[in-house]
Design a protein around this motif. Structure first.
Motif, PDB file in Angstrom:
ATOM      1  N   UNK A  50     -12.111 -86.893   0.798  1.00  0.00           N
ATOM      2  CA  UNK A  50     -12.407 -87.058   1.944  1.00  0.00           C
ATOM      3  C   UNK A  50     -11.745 -85.787   2.791  1.00  0.00           C
ATOM      4  N   UNK A  51     -10.747 -86.099   2.440  1.00  0.00           N
ATOM      5  CA  UNK A  51     -10.321 -84.412   3.127  1.00  0.00           C
ATOM      6  C   UNK A  51     -11.092 -83.399   2.815  1.00  0.00           C
ATOM      7  N   UNK A  52     -10.992 -83.223   1.739  1.00  0.00           N
ATOM      8  CA  UNK A  52     -11.611 -82.278   1.840  1.00  0.00           C
ATOM      9  C   UNK A  52     -13.509 -81.496   2.527  1.00  0.00           C
ATOM     10  N   UNK A  53     -13.663 -82.741   2.468  1.00  0.00           N
ATOM     11  CA  UNK A  53     -15.530 -83.175   2.939  1.00  0.00           C
ATOM     12  C   UNK A  53     -15.456 -82.560   4.791  1.00  0.00           C
ATOM     13  N   UNK A  54     -13.674 -83.743   5.082  1.00  0.00           N
ATOM     14  CA  UNK A  54     -13.837 -83.828   6.562  1.00  0.00           C
ATOM     15  C   UNK A  54     -13.571 -82.131   6.899  1.00  0.00           C
ATOM     16  N   UNK A  55     -13.156 -81.254   6.410  1.00  0.00           N
ATOM     17  CA  UNK A  55     -12.182 -80.095   6.406  1.00  0.00           C
ATOM     18  C   UNK A  55     -13.605 -78.576   5.992  1.00  0.00           C
ATOM     19  N   UNK A  56     -14.779 -78.853   5.451  1.00  0.00           N
ATOM     20  CA  UNK A  56     -16.014 -78.351   5.109  1.00  0.00           C
ATOM     21  C   UNK A  56     -16.985 -78.974   7.261  1.00  0.00           C
ATOM     22  N   UNK A  57     -17.162 -79.973   6.934  1.00  0.00           N
ATOM     23  CA  UNK A  57     -17.298 -80.271   8.216  1.00  0.00           C
ATOM     24  C   UNK A  57     -17.216 -80.296   9.488  1.00  0.00           C
ATOM     25  N   UNK A  58     -15.686 -79.701  10.124  1.00  0.00           N
ATOM     26  CA  UNK A  58     -15.343 -79.593  10.887  1.00  0.00           C
ATOM     27  C   UNK A  58     -15.966 -78.704  11.582  1.00  0.00           C
ATOM     28  N   UNK A  59     -16.521 -77.128  10.714  1.00  0.00           N
ATOM     29  CA  UNK A  59     -16.462 -76.391  11.245  1.00  0.00           C
ATOM     30  C   UNK A  59     -18.469 -76.332  11.972  1.00  0.00           C
ATOM     31  N   UNK A  60     -18.716 -77.060  10.827  1.00  0.00           N
ATOM     32  CA  UNK A  60     -20.261 -77.333  11.034  1.00  0.00           C
ATOM     33  C   UNK A  60     -20.637 -78.034  12.189  1.00  0.00           C
ATOM     34  N   UNK A  61     -19.348 -78.773  12.932  1.00  0.00           N
ATOM     35  CA  UNK A  61     -19.793 -79.733  14.299  1.00  0.00           C
ATOM     36  C   UNK A  61     -19.139 -78.873  15.073  1.00  0.00           C
ATOM     37  N   UNK A  62     -17.958 -77.888  14.605  1.00  0.00           N
ATOM     38  CA  UNK A  62     -17.766 -76.931  16.055  1.00  0.00           C
ATOM     39  C   UNK A  62     -19.321 -76.029  16.451  1.00  0.00           C
ATOM     40  N   UNK A  63     -19.982 -75.576  15.332  1.00  0.00           N
ATOM     41  CA  UNK A  63     -21.157 -74.934  15.654  1.00  0.00           C
ATOM     42  C   UNK A  63     -22.471 -75.222  16.326  1.00  0.00           C
ATOM     43  N   UNK A  64     -22.517 -76.555  16.289  1.00  0.00           N
ATOM     44  CA  UNK A  64     -23.017 -77.496  17.304  1.00  0.00           C
ATOM     45  C   UNK A  64     -22.476 -78.016  18.370  1.00  0.00           C
ATOM     46  N   UNK A  65     -21.679 -77.745  18.267  1.00  0.00           N
ATOM     47  CA  UNK A  65     -21.021 -78.660  19.890  1.00  0.00           C
ATOM     48  C   UNK A  65     -21.666 -78.284  21.467  1.00  0.00           C
ATOM     49  N   UNK A  66     -22.139 -76.760  22.054  1.00  0.00           N
ATOM     50  CA  UNK A  66     -22.827 -76.473  22.883  1.00  0.00           C
ATOM     51  C   UNK A  66     -24.406 -76.500  22.851  1.00  0.00           C
ATOM     52  N   UNK A  67     -25.516 -77.415  21.182  1.00  0.00           N
ATOM     53  CA  UNK A  67     -26.830 -77.401  21.190  1.00  0.00           C
ATOM     54  C   UNK A  67     -26.844 -78.827  21.960  1.00  0.00           C
ATOM     55  N   UNK A  68     -27.744 -78.266  22.875  1.00  0.00           N
ATOM     56  CA  UNK A  68     -28.533 -79.694  23.397  1.00  0.00           C
ATOM     57  C   UNK A  68     -29.025 -80.455  22.780  1.00  0.00           C
ATOM     58  N   UNK A  69     -29.762 -81.028  21.012  1.00  0.00           N
ATOM     59  CA  UNK A  69     -30.234 -81.321  19.991  1.00  0.00           C
ATOM     60  C   UNK A  69     -29.833 -80.900  18.753  1.00  0.00           C
ATOM     61  N   UNK A  70     -28.429 -81.235  18.125  1.00  0.00           N
ATOM     62  CA  UNK A  70     -27.945 -81.077  17.437  1.00  0.00           C
ATOM     63  C   UNK A  70     -28.381 -81.943  15.973  1.00  0.00           C
ATOM     64  N   UNK A  71     -28.270 -81.548  14.667  1.00  0.00           N
ATOM     65  CA  UNK A  71     -29.172 -82.632  14.256  1.00  0.00           C
ATOM     66  C   UNK A  71     -27.331 -83.660  13.762  1.00  0.00           C
ATOM     67  N   UNK A  72     -28.008 -84.785  12.777  1.00  0.00           N
ATOM     68  CA  UNK A  72     -26.842 -86.094  13.040  1.00  0.00           C
ATOM     69  C   UNK A  72     -25.824 -85.205  11.674  1.00  0.00           C
ATOM     70  N   UNK A  73     -24.548 -85.518  12.189  1.00  0.00           N
ATOM     71  CA  UNK A  73     -23.514 -85.078  11.211  1.00  0.00           C
ATOM     72  C   UNK A  73     -22.861 -85.914  11.085  1.00  0.00           C
TER      73      UNK A  73
END
Length: 211
Positions: free
Chosen positions: A22-45
């Protein structure tokens, strides 16, 4: 096992972001979440626990350093929140000390009530009643374990399917062949789904088709 070591997999829509602890997965996912932060319709993460297909809810706010610090702070809390369930052991009948002869073999005495025809059948079996009973119990235990494993794995697979592929073509048919134990039919019906979703399904459904 610490909470952050839980085997997990993250998805961005139908794309697998990462798999591992979970640590590895969460840290790899955080930048993806940030990349979509300003998007109106982000994909489900979504982050899934592999063993149960439960979605793991994480607080993605702040910088990567803030996020990691929050994960580390949560870890002991989550670990303590799930203490092992104590199991009350049944009383064991202790036999009198044995003299020279056959070893005890780790068995313990219990009272068994059977009908006369059962005792007659057991008495005719090689090794006598005790050996025959142990064989019958072991066979039943193994059969039950297999059924329980198949049932659990089917439920975990279906839970992931419902979350990630409930809208995909052939979902209902894939569900039916999953619970029917048809591995070939299952693979055929998910073949048009996103490749990473297929791969994860085939990984977590392995024991659903074990006869």
């Amino acid at each position: 096992m610490a909470w952050l070591e839980t085997p997990s997999t993250a998805f961005e829509g139908g794309r697998c972001i990462a798999g591992g602890s979970l640590r590895e997965v969460a840290l790899a996912t955080k930048p993806v979440v940030d990349r979509w932060a300003s998007s109106i319709s982000p994909p489900p993460i979504l982050v899934f626990e592999d063993a149960s297909s439960e979605v793991i809810e994480l607080d993605w706010r702040g910088t990567l350093a803030d996020f990691e610090a929050r994960l580390n702070a949560l870890n002991p809390v989550m670990t303590q929140a799930m203490p092992p369930i104590p199991v009350e052991e049944p009383p064991v009948v202790v036999d009198a000390p044995r003299g020279p002869g056959r070893p005890k073999l780790g068995v313990s005495a219990r009272e068994v009530t059977l009908l006369p025809r059962h005792w007659e059948w057991l008495a005719r079996q090689p090794g006598g009643a005790s050996v025959a009973l142990r064989k019958l119990v072991e066979t039943a235990r193994l059969a039950s374990e297999t059924k329980d494993r198949v049932r659990h794995c089917s439920a975990v697979t279906y839970k992931f399917m419902s979350t990630m592929a409930g809208h995909e073509p052939g979902f209902e048919e894939a569900s039916r062949v999953l619970f029917a134990g048809d591995s070939v039919g299952f693979a055929a019906r998910v073949a048009s789904w996103p490749a990473d979703v297929q791969a994860h399904l085939l990984k977590i459904s392995t024991h659903a088709f074990a006869a």
